[in-house]
Design an enzyme around this catalytic site. Sequence first.
Site, PDB file in Angstrom:
ATOM      1  N   THR A  99       0.804  -1.217   0.000  1.00 19.07           N
ATOM      2  CA  THR A  99       0.000   0.000   0.000  1.00 19.07           C
ATOM      3  C   THR A  99       0.839   1.271   0.000  1.00 19.07           C
ATOM      4  O   THR A  99       1.991   1.267   0.477  1.00 19.07           O
ATOM      5  CB  THR A  99      -0.898  -0.012   1.260  1.00 19.07           C
ATOM      6  OG1 THR A  99      -1.498   1.267   1.430  1.00 19.07           O
ATOM      7  CG2 THR A  99      -0.107  -0.318   2.527  1.00 19.07           C
ATOM      8  N   TYR A 123      -1.978   0.274  10.260  1.00 20.29           N
ATOM      9  CA  TYR A 123      -2.172  -0.466   9.007  1.00 20.29           C
ATOM     10  C   TYR A 123      -0.880  -0.408   8.177  1.00 20.29           C
ATOM     11  O   TYR A 123      -0.354  -1.444   7.740  1.00 20.29           O
ATOM     12  CB  TYR A 123      -3.340   0.124   8.216  1.00 20.29           C
ATOM     13  CG  TYR A 123      -3.500  -0.428   6.815  1.00 20.29           C
ATOM     14  CD1 TYR A 123      -3.888  -1.746   6.606  1.00 20.29           C
ATOM     15  CD2 TYR A 123      -3.259   0.368   5.691  1.00 20.29           C
ATOM     16  CE1 TYR A 123      -4.036  -2.255   5.310  1.00 20.29           C
ATOM     17  CE2 TYR A 123      -3.406  -0.120   4.400  1.00 20.29           C
ATOM     18  CZ  TYR A 123      -3.792  -1.429   4.217  1.00 20.29           C
ATOM     19  OH  TYR A 123      -3.936  -1.932   2.940  1.00 20.29           O
TER      20      TYR A 123
HETATM   21  N1  LIG Z   1      -8.473  -1.541  -0.985  1.00 21.64           N
HETATM   22  C1  LIG Z   1      -7.500  -0.652  -1.115  1.00 21.64           C
HETATM   23  O1  LIG Z   1      -7.739   0.555  -1.325  1.00 21.64           O
HETATM   24  C2  LIG Z   1      -6.056  -1.069  -1.036  1.00 21.64           C
HETATM   25  C3  LIG Z   1      -5.068  -0.084  -1.194  1.00 21.64           C
HETATM   26  C4  LIG Z   1      -3.734  -0.484  -1.110  1.00 21.64           C
HETATM   27  C5  LIG Z   1      -3.400  -1.806  -0.897  1.00 21.64           C
HETATM   28  N2  LIG Z   1      -4.388  -2.718  -0.734  1.00 21.64           N
HETATM   29  C6  LIG Z   1      -3.999  -4.108  -0.484  1.00 21.64           C
HETATM   30  O2  LIG Z   1      -4.500  -4.902  -1.547  1.00 21.64           O
HETATM   31  C7  LIG Z   1      -4.914  -6.183  -1.050  1.00 21.64           C
HETATM   32  C8  LIG Z   1      -6.321  -6.496  -1.493  1.00 21.64           C
HETATM   33  O3  LIG Z   1      -7.186  -5.446  -1.051  1.00 21.64           O
HETATM   34  P1  LIG Z   1      -8.771  -5.590  -1.181  1.00 21.64           P
HETATM   35  O4  LIG Z   1      -9.326  -4.213  -1.213  1.00 21.64           O
HETATM   36  O5  LIG Z   1      -9.089  -6.565  -2.255  1.00 21.64           O
HETATM   37  O6  LIG Z   1      -9.087  -6.236   0.235  1.00 21.64           O
HETATM   38  P2  LIG Z   1     -10.503  -6.753   0.821  1.00 21.64           P
HETATM   39  O7  LIG Z   1     -11.580  -6.522  -0.161  1.00 21.64           O
HETATM   40  O8  LIG Z   1     -10.617  -6.214   2.198  1.00 21.64           O
HETATM   41  O9  LIG Z   1     -10.248  -8.311   0.896  1.00 21.64           O
HETATM   42  C9  LIG Z   1      -9.358  -8.876   1.828  1.00 21.64           C
HETATM   43  C10 LIG Z   1      -9.599 -10.354   1.859  1.00 21.64           C
HETATM   44  O10 LIG Z   1      -8.713 -10.934   2.836  1.00 21.64           O
HETATM   45  C11 LIG Z   1      -9.453 -11.919   3.544  1.00 21.64           C
HETATM   46  N3  LIG Z   1      -8.859 -12.152   4.854  1.00 21.64           N
HETATM   47  C12 LIG Z   1      -8.856 -11.330   5.941  1.00 21.64           C
HETATM   48  N4  LIG Z   1      -8.234 -11.928   6.972  1.00 21.64           N
HETATM   49  C13 LIG Z   1      -7.829 -13.159   6.524  1.00 21.64           C
HETATM   50  C14 LIG Z   1      -7.152 -14.244   7.128  1.00 21.64           C
HETATM   51  N5  LIG Z   1      -6.738 -14.196   8.405  1.00 21.64           N
HETATM   52  N6  LIG Z   1      -6.915 -15.359   6.379  1.00 21.64           N
HETATM   53  C15 LIG Z   1      -7.326 -15.426   5.092  1.00 21.64           C
HETATM   54  N7  LIG Z   1      -7.983 -14.425   4.475  1.00 21.64           N
HETATM   55  C16 LIG Z   1      -8.229 -13.305   5.188  1.00 21.64           C
HETATM   56  C17 LIG Z   1     -10.857 -11.334   3.646  1.00 21.64           C
HETATM   57  O11 LIG Z   1     -11.778 -12.377   3.933  1.00 21.64           O
HETATM   58  P3  LIG Z   1     -13.244 -12.028   4.484  1.00 21.64           P
HETATM   59  O12 LIG Z   1     -13.918 -11.303   3.370  1.00 21.64           O
HETATM   60  O13 LIG Z   1     -13.828 -13.345   4.778  1.00 21.64           O
HETATM   61  O14 LIG Z   1     -13.014 -11.161   5.703  1.00 21.64           O
HETATM   62  C18 LIG Z   1     -11.019 -10.759   2.235  1.00 21.64           C
HETATM   63  O15 LIG Z   1     -11.452 -11.756   1.333  1.00 21.64           O
HETATM   64  C19 LIG Z   1      -4.697  -6.131   0.460  1.00 21.64           C
HETATM   65  O16 LIG Z   1      -3.478  -6.758   0.763  1.00 21.64           O
HETATM   66  C20 LIG Z   1      -4.608  -4.663   0.780  1.00 21.64           C
HETATM   67  O17 LIG Z   1      -3.796  -4.418   1.919  1.00 21.64           O
HETATM   68  C21 LIG Z   1      -5.702  -2.396  -0.816  1.00 21.64           C
END
Ligand SMILES: NC(=O)c1ccc[n+]([C@@H]2O[C@H](COP(=O)([O-])OP(=O)(O)OC[C@H]3O[C@@H](n4cnc5c(N)ncnc54)[C@H](OP(=O)(O)O)[C@@H]3O)[C@@H](O)[C@H]2O)c1
Length: 278
Positions: A99, A123
Amino acid sequence: MRYFVTGARGQLGVTLVDMLPENSVFAINLPEYDVTDIETMRHAFDGRSVDVVIHCAAYTNVDGCALNPEIANLVNAIGTRNIAYLCAEYGATMVLLSTNEVFDGRKPYSYTERDIPGAINPYGESKLAAERYILDILERYYIVRTSWMYAAGGENFVHTILDLASQGQDIAVVTDELGAPTYAQDLASAIIELVDRAPYGIYHLVNSGNVSRYGFARQVLNLTGYSSLAIKPILLEEYERESCPPRNGILSNWAASSYGITLRPWQTALGEFLTNVT
Ligand SMILES: NC(=O)c1ccc[n+]([C@@H]2O[C@H](COP(=O)([O-])OP(=O)(O)OC[C@H]3O[C@@H](n4cnc5c(N)ncnc54)[C@H](OP(=O)(O)O)[C@@H]3O)[C@@H](O)[C@H]2O)c1
């Protein structure tokens, strides 16, 4: 090529699983596979061949991470360390999603991959710890930093603004947090290209250009028939929340562009998302 995608029900995970050929991808998610439990995760690797693990699973609620830093560390840092150990053991390349929040936001212009990170909230700290585990454990890795991601069905800023607008609620948005909104579809394509043809390393992948949160919200409303709706401009210091984001979260895709991997302007991507998907 055989892929594992962790966090396969999240915004990026769903997008990747849809985009990759059906018989080449194994989707990993809670509750069956918890990345914080290495022995459970080993069951996913045992008996399945894997070339690339795209590690999207994370505790992404930034304010939740500030309230529960130990959970942030467990899921984001230790969970990543577990996957890195397994990638080393099973000979897989790892892609870690990271991130813009690994940076402190004090730089006056965009962050490149050469800038030294320094997180300012739990975070960001947990994701930076995750990056450091990868660097310590693996040689075959891609660390992909992105920002302000949105996808169909996801919990994200675009949907929050549209929900407030449709409920007729007042909208106040900060003018002094800058970043690059990024469409999960464009990010997923770029990750697949990266793994296909770029050397291992750290990459920034965001839609090109940048904007304030306020400008982003304005564009969302303008493109969805709410152009007459007012948004109250506020400053970060007026916005009460548990976590403080970096003021300048603008990433520049310097490294990927040298391998011909570029993402279109954020306005074009957002326009397509709001027209065809939301
Ligand atoms: N969204 C953003 O703006 C953003 C920006 C920068 C970087 N990122 C990074 O990009 C990646 C994907 O982001 P996203 O927006 O797609 O995230 P998201 O929609 O919040 O999805 C995260 C996923 O991780 C799963 N998860 C959480 N805890 C877990 C565990 N202990 N074991 C296995 N799975 C687990 C969640 O499952 P549940 O749904 O069952 O809880 C969910 O499916 C992340 O690494 C995030 O840090 C995101």
